[in-house]
Design a protein around this motif. Sequence first.
Motif, PDB file in Angstrom:
ATOM      1  N   SER A 144       0.856  -1.226  -0.034  1.00  0.00           N
ATOM      2  CA  SER A 144      -0.365   0.105   0.064  1.00  0.00           C
ATOM      3  C   SER A 144       0.823   1.384   0.037  1.00  0.00           C
ATOM      4  O   SER A 144       0.568   2.243  -0.663  1.00  0.00           O
ATOM      5  CB  SER A 144      -0.982   0.137   1.071  1.00  0.00           C
ATOM      6  OG  SER A 144      -1.798  -1.225   1.225  1.00  0.00           O
ATOM      7  N   GLN A 180      -7.268   0.350  -0.571  1.00  0.00           N
ATOM      8  CA  GLN A 180      -7.624  -0.934   0.192  1.00  0.00           C
ATOM      9  C   GLN A 180      -9.049  -0.529   0.907  1.00  0.00           C
ATOM     10  O   GLN A 180      -9.605  -1.549   1.238  1.00  0.00           O
ATOM     11  CB  GLN A 180      -6.441  -1.094   0.996  1.00  0.00           C
ATOM     12  CG  GLN A 180      -6.445  -2.446   1.770  1.00  0.00           C
ATOM     13  CD  GLN A 180      -4.959  -2.686   2.391  1.00  0.00           C
ATOM     14  OE1 GLN A 180      -4.057  -1.793   2.149  1.00  0.00           O
ATOM     15  NE2 GLN A 180      -4.949  -3.509   3.209  1.00  0.00           N
ATOM     16  N   ASP A 210      -5.709  -1.751  -5.007  1.00  0.00           N
ATOM     17  CA  ASP A 210      -5.082  -2.219  -3.584  1.00  0.00           C
ATOM     18  C   ASP A 210      -5.836  -3.128  -3.042  1.00  0.00           C
ATOM     19  O   ASP A 210      -6.831  -2.859  -2.354  1.00  0.00           O
ATOM     20  CB  ASP A 210      -4.674  -1.096  -2.687  1.00  0.00           C
ATOM     21  CG  ASP A 210      -3.596  -1.295  -1.730  1.00  0.00           C
ATOM     22  OD1 ASP A 210      -3.413  -2.406  -1.444  1.00  0.00           O
ATOM     23  OD2 ASP A 210      -3.307  -0.452  -0.999  1.00  0.00           O
ATOM     24  N   GLU A 211      -5.553  -4.436  -2.982  1.00  0.00           N
ATOM     25  CA  GLU A 211      -6.205  -5.472  -2.451  1.00  0.00           C
ATOM     26  C   GLU A 211      -7.665  -5.306  -2.787  1.00  0.00           C
ATOM     27  O   GLU A 211      -8.625  -5.120  -1.592  1.00  0.00           O
ATOM     28  CB  GLU A 211      -6.049  -5.550  -0.952  1.00  0.00           C
ATOM     29  CG  GLU A 211      -4.641  -5.507  -0.838  1.00  0.00           C
ATOM     30  CD  GLU A 211      -4.049  -6.492   0.287  1.00  0.00           C
ATOM     31  OE1 GLU A 211      -4.746  -7.394   0.639  1.00  0.00           O
ATOM     32  OE2 GLU A 211      -2.989  -6.363   0.976  1.00  0.00           O
TER      33      GLU A 211
HETATM   34 MG   LIG Z   1      -2.253  -2.933   2.132  1.00  0.00          MG
END
Ligand SMILES: [Mg+2]
Lengths: 310, 413
Positions: free
Chosen positions: A41, A81, A157-158
Amino acid sequence: MLEVIDVSKSFKERTAVSHVNFFIEKGEVVGLLGPNGAGKSTTISMISSLVAPSAGEIFLGGYSVKKDRTSIRRMIGVVPQEIALFQDLTAQENLRFFGRAYKLKGNELQERVEHVLEIVGLSERADEFVKTYSGGMKRRLNIAVALLHEPELLIMDEPTVGIDPQSRSYILETVRELNRTKNMTIIYTSHYMEEVEYLCDRIYIMDHGEIIAAGSKKELKAMLMEEDSVVVTLSEPAEKFAEKLRENPAITHIHTSGEEAMIRAVKDTPVLESVIQLTRAAGVDIKSVEVRSPSLEDVFLHLTGRTLRQ
Amino acid sequence: MFKTMLGKEVKQLLRERSELLTLLIMPVILITILGSALQNMMSPGSAGTDKVTTAVVSETSQEEELNNFADYIANQEIPEEERETLIEEAVNVSVPELLTETLNALADDGFLVVSEYAGGAAEKDNYDGVWHFEADYREQAWKQMFLGEERPEPAEVEASGQTAVIEGVSDAFFNELNWQKEATYLALAEGEALPEPIQTEVNVEQLDNRSVITSFDYYTAGMAVMFVLYTATFLATTAHTERKSHVYHRLLTSNVPMWMYLAGKGGAGVLLSLLQLSLIFTFSSLVFDVSFQNLGLTAVIAGGLALTVGSLSMLLTAVNYRIRNEQASALFASVGVTILAFLGGSFFNVSQLSETVATIGRILPNGAAMQSLLAVMGGAGSELIYPMLLSIIVFSVLFAGAALLVFPRKEDL
Ligand SMILES: [Mg+2]
Ligand SMILES: Nc1ncnc2c1ncn2[C@@H]1O[C@H](COP(=O)(O)OP(=O)(O)O)[C@@H](O)[C@H]1O
């Protein structure tokens, strides 16, 4: 298109990212794989110009993140995220709000909003409050917002943490479609190796703030081609038994979880034989034996001695 | 983008039932409860935190009238030594002087401010109460007291602000005076029938555009200036949520500048508090007959207060962002608002406790707004309101400036 050159980031004493180098070509889907806390991240925040690198340079389409922040931000769409949405507004209202932030208005705004709703499959539920959405629907809307201004580079991000399998495969398909139909360049961050393995042309593996391996799936797995991988399931916890196996010099790595032992050994050595001998001597039964071809999980294990979710 | 941000805040607020309860229903309930409970207990004197200002005006000097009186009795059939006694007594029972003395005694208790004017007229608008004595009032009064002649024209009392106080003081004074007169009379001429009282009715004239502050007026002002502060904490709390959920990051990556975000919070603070004030004021005026006398001035005060709330929203947002949690706005909502409201006089008139505290309260933006609202309700004009609003402007600028300084510029959030 994107070049990350020797980038590091420290928060006070803590080094989150250390001497990271990578690049992405236009139209590629590139994976950033690593366990929690690896620095994924932070790396993404630096590319998005939200966090300034402590050292190093990042260029996107010829613009420097340090100097041309505005141009960089126009080119990228970031799927954070976190669920970066207003929970007490509807999906439609959220999209219109962020669309205006991207200076869209009038018909164009409405068209884009409808288009991205369609991409993520939320057209039917566009007028419901985000807080009433399931986790998967929120994640999909989170992606939709980043697509509003049709970015050249989509940074995710994820995007699939904590959601149901259907939503997950929907998202994976969406990412694929975006890449195929719009030739969108995508950075896909995850700690699920299956996702990265499924989506990405090239993969960077991160751990403890560093990139520990990079390459195509094939190249990465080739790192393991010199080894055999065997999984045995025993009638009792495998750890005690593993102690003895570690004395065998042909065995490069053992990982146990419960009654399972994952054993890697130098190619073409009679590992199985010594396993069977040892179990006999210890009076333990073998329930099953499986010879596996290596996965990215194994690559990670090989490189770090840990599994991704450890 | 600015308009979009405002629209978003309005939508969010309208959907937050608990916030609406705090911002609109609570003040209305409190105005109802406090206003009704204190309806009878509250003397208008305690409404304004200022002392009651008074003036005594007599058109002629005491000396002149004394000479006139001496001339008059010289022509009456009164024994020589009795004349001298009368002149001596006359000095002692000179009504304007006695009134001034009484007022001065109250002033010593810190309740009043007294000014005297002889031979001239006081600027009526500058005082809550003005007692006006005609040119020959003393002479007439003496004639009535000592010689049993016609009563003088009753003294005129003009009350502009604190009508009930002025009325009360007048009543008490003239009652006292009558008692004294009786005593004097008895001393002078034993056994004779008691004379008529000098002045029974007190003629208090209320200046046209001035009115009495009721308890409902008081608490409408008090609760309104208190509860607008919660609009600022509401906005700072949503701002915190926006930082935590990375909505703010999302805005940055869509090239919305940081100052635009802050300005959006400020603008929303102004807009929402204006709405809030209009609703509270409308309620009070419809249900409790609260009259704002001058709508233009009321709008100016509401606008000034809304500006403060806007810049306070910015400051609380900035501090929340700087310390990366919502403790700043939470602390302000729980402790800060209460302290400000207390000092500003939202609950009761603090000048009854301490003049210093009251002075501090009047400097605070909420206190300044409350005082100017009460003044407008009492009929005051712009020349009195605008100086009061100075602190509001100063605080708005300070808050907004501090917000810009405190808000984290480095975007390592
Ligand atoms: Mg992360
Ligand atoms: N703002 C920050 N301040 C201090 N430490 C941070 C901050 N952001 C991330 N870190 C630390 O940097 C490391 C990498 O975090 P992160 O980039 O979030 O990892 P990942 O996304 O791979 O899980 C972690 O140890 C994390 O605690």
